[in-house]
Design a protein around this motif. Structure first.
Motif, PDB file in Angstrom:
ATOM      1  N   THR A 669       0.826  -1.207   0.000  1.00 61.37           N
ATOM      2  CA  THR A 669       0.000   0.000   0.000  1.00 61.37           C
ATOM      3  C   THR A 669       0.861   1.257   0.000  1.00 61.37           C
ATOM      4  O   THR A 669       2.075   1.207   0.203  1.00 61.37           O
ATOM      5  N   GLU A 670       0.190   2.409  -0.217  1.00 59.57           N
ATOM      6  CA  GLU A 670       0.946   3.662  -0.322  1.00 59.57           C
ATOM      7  C   GLU A 670       1.574   4.092   0.999  1.00 59.57           C
ATOM      8  O   GLU A 670       2.596   4.778   1.020  1.00 59.57           O
ATOM      9  N   CYS A 690       6.170   4.190  10.556  1.00 58.45           N
ATOM     10  CA  CYS A 690       5.468   4.547   9.318  1.00 58.45           C
ATOM     11  C   CYS A 690       6.469   4.750   8.180  1.00 58.45           C
ATOM     12  O   CYS A 690       7.572   5.285   8.391  1.00 58.45           O
ATOM     13  N   THR A 691       6.077   4.353   6.979  1.00 56.51           N
ATOM     14  CA  THR A 691       6.888   4.560   5.777  1.00 56.51           C
ATOM     15  C   THR A 691       5.992   5.066   4.660  1.00 56.51           C
ATOM     16  O   THR A 691       4.922   4.490   4.394  1.00 56.51           O
ATOM     17  N   ASN A 692       6.425   6.149   4.018  1.00 60.54           N
ATOM     18  CA  ASN A 692       5.710   6.723   2.875  1.00 60.54           C
ATOM     19  C   ASN A 692       6.297   6.128   1.594  1.00 60.54           C
ATOM     20  O   ASN A 692       7.477   6.325   1.300  1.00 60.54           O
ATOM     21  N   THR A 693       5.491   5.413   0.815  1.00 63.16           N
ATOM     22  CA  THR A 693       5.989   4.761  -0.395  1.00 63.16           C
ATOM     23  C   THR A 693       5.661   5.552  -1.668  1.00 63.16           C
ATOM     24  O   THR A 693       5.896   5.058  -2.773  1.00 63.16           O
ATOM     25  N   LEU A 694       5.117   6.764  -1.529  1.00 65.29           N
ATOM     26  CA  LEU A 694       4.792   7.599  -2.695  1.00 65.29           C
ATOM     27  C   LEU A 694       5.891   8.637  -2.884  1.00 65.29           C
ATOM     28  O   LEU A 694       6.132   9.461  -1.994  1.00 65.29           O
ATOM     29  N   ASN A 695       6.568   8.603  -4.035  1.00 66.40           N
ATOM     30  CA  ASN A 695       7.691   9.512  -4.260  1.00 66.40           C
ATOM     31  C   ASN A 695       7.261  10.913  -4.669  1.00 66.40           C
ATOM     32  O   ASN A 695       8.098  11.798  -4.821  1.00 66.40           O
ATOM     33  N   ASP A 696       5.941  11.141  -4.844  1.00 66.06           N
ATOM     34  CA  ASP A 696       5.483  12.481  -5.220  1.00 66.06           C
ATOM     35  C   ASP A 696       4.745  13.167  -4.082  1.00 66.06           C
ATOM     36  O   ASP A 696       4.032  14.147  -4.292  1.00 66.06           O
ATOM     37  N   GLN A 697       4.911  12.644  -2.851  1.00 63.68           N
ATOM     38  CA  GLN A 697       4.248  13.240  -1.694  1.00 63.68           C
ATOM     39  C   GLN A 697       5.216  13.381  -0.524  1.00 63.68           C
ATOM     40  O   GLN A 697       6.069  12.508  -0.309  1.00 63.68           O
ATOM     41  N   LEU A 698       5.054  14.479   0.192  1.00 70.50           N
ATOM     42  CA  LEU A 698       5.757  14.687   1.456  1.00 70.50           C
ATOM     43  C   LEU A 698       4.699  14.800   2.540  1.00 70.50           C
ATOM     44  O   LEU A 698       3.804  15.662   2.447  1.00 70.50           O
ATOM     45  N   LEU A 699       4.775  13.938   3.540  1.00 72.85           N
ATOM     46  CA  LEU A 699       3.801  13.951   4.632  1.00 72.85           C
ATOM     47  C   LEU A 699       4.377  14.718   5.811  1.00 72.85           C
ATOM     48  O   LEU A 699       5.543  14.535   6.184  1.00 72.85           O
ATOM     49  N   ASP A 776      -6.255  11.456   5.680  1.00 70.91           N
ATOM     50  CA  ASP A 776      -6.133  10.381   6.667  1.00 70.91           C
ATOM     51  C   ASP A 776      -6.168   9.039   5.954  1.00 70.91           C
ATOM     52  O   ASP A 776      -6.545   8.942   4.785  1.00 70.91           O
ATOM     53  N   TYR A 777      -5.767   8.004   6.685  1.00 77.68           N
ATOM     54  CA  TYR A 777      -5.680   6.655   6.114  1.00 77.68           C
ATOM     55  C   TYR A 777      -6.040   5.677   7.217  1.00 77.68           C
ATOM     56  O   TYR A 777      -5.412   5.644   8.284  1.00 77.68           O
ATOM     57  N   THR A 778      -7.069   4.887   6.993  1.00 80.05           N
ATOM     58  CA  THR A 778      -7.565   3.951   8.009  1.00 80.05           C
ATOM     59  C   THR A 778      -6.627   2.757   8.144  1.00 80.05           C
ATOM     60  O   THR A 778      -6.218   2.165   7.138  1.00 80.05           O
ATOM     61  N   LEU A 779      -6.302   2.407   9.376  1.00 75.57           N
ATOM     62  CA  LEU A 779      -5.409   1.288   9.668  1.00 75.57           C
ATOM     63  C   LEU A 779      -6.198   0.124  10.259  1.00 75.57           C
ATOM     64  O   LEU A 779      -7.366   0.272  10.629  1.00 75.57           O
ATOM     65  N   GLU A 780      -5.545  -1.016  10.340  1.00 73.30           N
ATOM     66  CA  GLU A 780      -6.159  -2.183  10.984  1.00 73.30           C
ATOM     67  C   GLU A 780      -6.315  -1.926  12.483  1.00 73.30           C
ATOM     68  O   GLU A 780      -5.591  -1.120  13.082  1.00 73.30           O
ATOM     69  N   ASP A 781      -7.272  -2.613  13.099  1.00 72.99           N
ATOM     70  CA  ASP A 781      -7.486  -2.456  14.542  1.00 72.99           C
ATOM     71  C   ASP A 781      -6.286  -2.989  15.324  1.00 72.99           C
ATOM     72  O   ASP A 781      -5.583  -3.901  14.882  1.00 72.99           O
ATOM     73  N   ILE A 782      -6.093  -2.386  16.492  1.00 73.93           N
ATOM     74  CA  ILE A 782      -5.006  -2.803  17.386  1.00 73.93           C
ATOM     75  C   ILE A 782      -5.627  -3.517  18.577  1.00 73.93           C
ATOM     76  O   ILE A 782      -6.520  -2.973  19.238  1.00 73.93           O
ATOM     77  N   GLU A 783      -5.124  -4.702  18.865  1.00 76.88           N
ATOM     78  CA  GLU A 783      -5.667  -5.493  19.967  1.00 76.88           C
ATOM     79  C   GLU A 783      -4.633  -5.615  21.075  1.00 76.88           C
ATOM     80  O   GLU A 783      -3.483  -5.986  20.824  1.00 76.88           O
ATOM     81  N   ILE A 784      -5.037  -5.267  22.277  1.00 74.25           N
ATOM     82  CA  ILE A 784      -4.200  -5.485  23.466  1.00 74.25           C
ATOM     83  C   ILE A 784      -4.784  -6.689  24.201  1.00 74.25           C
ATOM     84  O   ILE A 784      -5.910  -6.646  24.701  1.00 74.25           O
TER      85      ILE A 784
END
Length: 900
Positions: A669-670, A690-699, A776-784
């Motif tokens: 994914t991006e 976190c890693t940004n894999t889009l070379n045309d965006q700066l977060l 924003d970008y939705t992530l998977e749920d985190i379980e403790i």
């Protein structure tokens, strides 16, 4: 004169001495000045250049300036037409071109030799030229390479084809234009040219499955004369069959080709075909069958004929391949057993060793007695390396036929008493230990053999390992007193390391055998007079502990001592010393040492040596696991130091546990995000990498927002990542307060990645706009889960630890694990879910059993010990009776309710 002749004769018998053995790099480089002489001194230049090549092949390295100077001086030798010197120059160019600078200067000379009339220069010149040629120079030599590939001289053609294989690694597109010449080489009358041509053609087309299939079909139909090329074609065909991308008809056609090659006139081709059929049969035991039993029987019949060949190479190849078949399909090799037994007397001991190991894999239970007699005479004539191979085969045989374990153990005991090195003796001892663990009925007999061995054992590490095993298993036997003599003899007769280990083992007998305790105390009192302070200290310590006769103290200090992570303990002590020391140091906040890697046979020499230093089971027994836990401990320390350096987390106390990274996005994914959960006494830190894999965006202003359905958890702080450029990892943090109600310490959180986006140039990475926009970008749920609050702990004596906790905080419940179909799967699932460490080898489920008991040990957040006994049984899934004991009743309730 007589002495001189005798000396010459003696040198001849020993093959002579190496004239270049004492060559020194500095002096040889000085001698290289001879290359500059005019005219060329052929004899001296040949001698010096040979010295340089010898040093390079012995691993000597030349600096860039040294290599460049030698390279340029060597190019002056092109003035000579001496064949030997010229070929040495080509070798020198190949060796130095990767180190020296400006090697392109010899291109013209090599091209001249490559296109000249002297055939002895041309092949070597092609090889050297291709080593210094890069992509920009290929066009200049492309025409010459095409001509060389179809040259009438086979050596020149082969040299060009092999060089093309190297060129294809960095310039595949250029080489693809040479297909016509390569195809012509494939149809050459010379066997080596045809072989090299086929290899080059496959290299060009291997990425195109359809092209490879067409090529193979054409070559199968037309036939090839070169046995080397046919062997390569067989390997390509076998790879096509294994990939199973062809239709059923094509696979049948390819298998017919392999079967036909079993009748080829060349022995090399026949063996290659048989080996391919055997390999395909082994690879398809768990997949769709592509080879039939008839094909395998035919291949084994061919290999059986090779077993009686007068050529040692064929006998060796056949028996090695049959040995591989025996590992997966021993019944198929049974027909060859008589021929294999004949090879036990082979003059080539490598062949004899492979034959005996294959027989041990394929022999029936009734043939074991005869094989043992053969082994007894066979072992005296082979080296330790081959003996270890035989020992490993005996280990497999013992596990396969439990009723023959007594006989096999007797054979191993005889081997243990014979001459041999440490590795050989370790292999035997490990095999005996494996038998002991596999069959409880063989325990006492195995321990007796090992006790007799340590009476004459010359290896400290091996003696300590056996003593360690005695300390674990001896007290559990029917007559533990008989081992005391062997252990105390070590105190009298051995070196300090073995004496110290023996003292620790005596203490374990005293802790678990009340009848022997008075005698053990007397022996420990004698050990206090030892000349070695380590032995005196241990005996004094253990004598004092055992004299209390308090089961709780004995279990705590001898049977199950605390095992802390030494680096974490050191950090906690330093922190304590720098603060208020009026209060006693609380070790409950120090995380336990990670359990060592499972090793049923205790085969790690490093842990054995350390056990000799620190004792099998004393307070500092975290030391033996240092090498095995090195990676885990260093990662724990890395996280602890990194989090402590952040001011917002500085006051959280010591880090209790860090989880394995959990992927919250797909890898393609991006935005790629993974989460690591760090557990402290009252807080949990969620670390988001976190890693940004889009070379045309700066977060920018990147953060992770987490929310929980209930209100038990409190989100105290969120630390964003300021910037996240393309392919540059960044980290965000979220600090959570653990609820005070221990029954509410698990939960599921939704997560969303929030950030500001600025479009940027894909090449330079510079932003194209000053203002960004929110996204924003939705992530998977985190379980403790409960495993995030529990760390695995070592308990060398689970029964003693279980009794020490007592039934006061015991909880018991029954569960039906309907989704699981095997006991082994249930053991894995329960262990991973609770985050605990299996004890007493209970993670291994015996074959054919319908019930099993799993013992787990752990430490709950805050330092409370937790033990779990899970009785598993197969019944429409897996039924489990779970019993939990802990130092805190609330912790027992948490663990028991977590499974439900």
């Amino acid at each position: 004169m007589l002495i001189s002749v005798h000396g010459m004769k003696k040198d001849e018998e020993h093959g002579g001495s190496n004239p270049y053995q004492c060559s020194d790099k500095t002096s040889v480089l000085q001698e290289a000045r001879v290359f500059n002489e005019t005219p060329v001194n052929v004899k001296r230049s040949t001698h010096v250049l040979t010295k340089i090549l010898y040093l390079l092949n012995q691993g000597e390295t030349l600096g860039t300036k040294e290599a460049t100077d030698v390279f340029f001086a060597m190019t002056k030798l092109f003035q000579s037409n001496d064949i030997i010197l010229r070929r040495l120059v080509y070798l020198g160019i190949k060796e130095l071109c990767s180190v020296a600078e400006d090697t392109i200067i010899v291109t013209s000379s090599l091209t001249k030799d490559m296109t000249g009339r002297e055939d002895q220069y041309r092949a070597s010149a092609i090889r050297a030229l291709c080593r210094i040629t890069d992509a920009s120079m290929l066009q200049a030599v492309e025409r010459y390479m095409k001509q060389a590939m179809v040259d009438r001289t086979s050596g020149v053609s082969s040299a060009a084809l092999v060089s093309c294989r190297h060129i294809a690694q960095h310039s595949p597109d250029v080489v693809k234009r040479w297909v016509a010449e390569v195809q012509e080489a494939v149809h050459s009358d010379n066997v080596m040219v045809q072989y090299h041509g086929l290899g080059m053609l496959y290299q060009i087309r291997k990425s195109d499955k359809l092209a490879v299939t067409k090529m193979v079909s054409k070559l199968i139909s037309s036939g090839m004369r070169s046995p080397y090329a046919i062997c390569l074609l067989i390997r390509i065909v076998a790879k096509l069959i294994a990939e199973e991308e062809s239709s059923a008809g094509e696979r049948s056609h390819l298998m017919e080709f392999l079967e036909s090659m079993l009748r080829h006139k060349s022995e090399m081709v026949v063996y290659e075909a048989a080996n391919a059929v055997v390999a395909l049969s082994a690879a398809t035991t768990t997949t769709t069958t592509t080879t039939t039993s008839r094909d395998l029987v035919t291949a084994i019949s061919v290999l059986q004929l090779f077993l009686s060949s007068p050529k040692p190479t064929l006998r060796f190849a056949a028996v090695r391949t049959l040995g591989k078949v025996a590992m997966t399909q021993p019944a198929a090799v049974t027909a060859c057993n008589l021929d294999l037994e004949n090879l036990l007397q082979d003059v080539n001991r490598s062949i004899a060793t492979l034959a005996i190991t294959t027989l041990l894999k394929t022999g029936s239970e009734g043939s074991i007695d005869r094989l043992m007699r053969s082994i007894a005479a066979f072992l005296n004539d082979i080296s330790d390396e081959f003996k270890i191979v035989v020992v490993e085969a005996l280990r497999s045989l013992a596990l396969q036929y439990p009723r023959k374990q007594a006989l096999l153990m007797g054979q191993l005991a005889d081997m243990l008493r014979n001459e041999g090195g440490l590795a050989y003796k370790e292999a035997i001892a490990s095999t005996i230990i494996t038998i002991i663990e596999d069959n409880p009925d063989a325990k006492e007999k195995g321990l007796d053999h090992l006790c007799e061995f340590i009476e004459d054992c010359e290896h400290t590490t091996l003696a300590v390992r056996i003593l360690h095993l005695l300390g674990k298993e001896g007290p559990r036997t029917s007559r533990p007193a008989r081992y005391i003599r062997f252990i105390y003899n070590r105190v009298i007769l051995e070196n300090a390391a073995v004496r110290a280990a023996a003292v620790s083992v005596l203490a374990r007998f005293g802790a678990q055998c009340p009848d022997l305790l008075p005698n053990i105390l007397v022996l420990l009192q004698r050990c206090m007079l030892d000349t070695e302070d380590e032995v005196r200290d241990r005996s004094t310590y253990y004598h004092a502990v055992l004299s209390t006769r308090d089961p709780a103290i004995i279990a705590r200090c001898i049977l199950n001592p605390p095992m802390y992570s030494l680096s974490s303990l050191e950090r906690a002590l330093l922190s304590y010393l720098s603060s208020d020391t009026t209060k006693a140091f609380d070790a409950s906040c120090v995380p336990a040492a990670p359990p060592p890697a499972a090793s049923a046979s205790l085969s790690s020499a490093a842990s054995s040596i350390t056990a000799a230093i620190s004792g099998p089971e004393d307070v500092t027994s975290a030391v033996p696991a240092l090498q095995q836990e090195k990676r885990s401990v260093s990662m724990h320390d890395k996280y602890a130091e990194r989090l402590a350096a952040i001011p917002a987390f500085a006051g959280l106390g010591p880090l209790f546990k860090s989880s394995a990274p959990v992927e919250l996005t797909e890898s393609e994914t991006e935005y790629v995000v993974r989460c690591v959960k760090h557990t402290f006494l009252g807080h949990i830190i969620l670390q988001f990498d976190c890693t940004n894999t889009l070379n045309d965006q700066l977060l920018e202003d990147v953060s992770v927002v987490v929310e929980e359905d209930g209100s038990n958890w409190q989100i105290l702080q969120t630390l964003p990542c300021a910037s996240l450029p393309y392919s540059c990892p960044g980290t965000c943090y979220v600090l959570l307060a653990i609820p005070e109600d221990i029954m509410s310490t698990t939960g599921t959180f939704t997560a969303c990645l929030k950030f500001q986006v600025r479009d940027c140039d894909p090449i330079t990475g510079e932003p194209e706009t000053e203002d960004g926009y929110g996204d924003d970008y939705t992530l998977e749920d985190i379980e403790i889960s409960v495993s995030d609050h529990v760390s695995a702990a070592q308990r060398s004596n689970f029964a003693a630890a279980w009794e020490e906790l007592g039934p006061g905080s015991e909880l018991e419940d029954t569960f039906a694990l309907t989704s699981l179909s095997s006991l082994a799967e249930a053991v894995t699932q329960v262990t991973n879910f609770l985050g605990m460490q299996p004890c007493d080898r209970s993670e291994k489920v015996p074959d054919g059993k319908n019930s099993h008991t799993l013992y787990l040990a752990g430490t709950y957040r805050g330092g409370q010990s937790v033990l779990v006994r899970a009785k598993l049984a197969l019944s429409d899934g897996v039924a489990m009776q779970l019993t939990v004991r802990s130092t805190d009743p609330a912790v027992s309730e948490v663990i028991a309710s977590a499974v439900g």
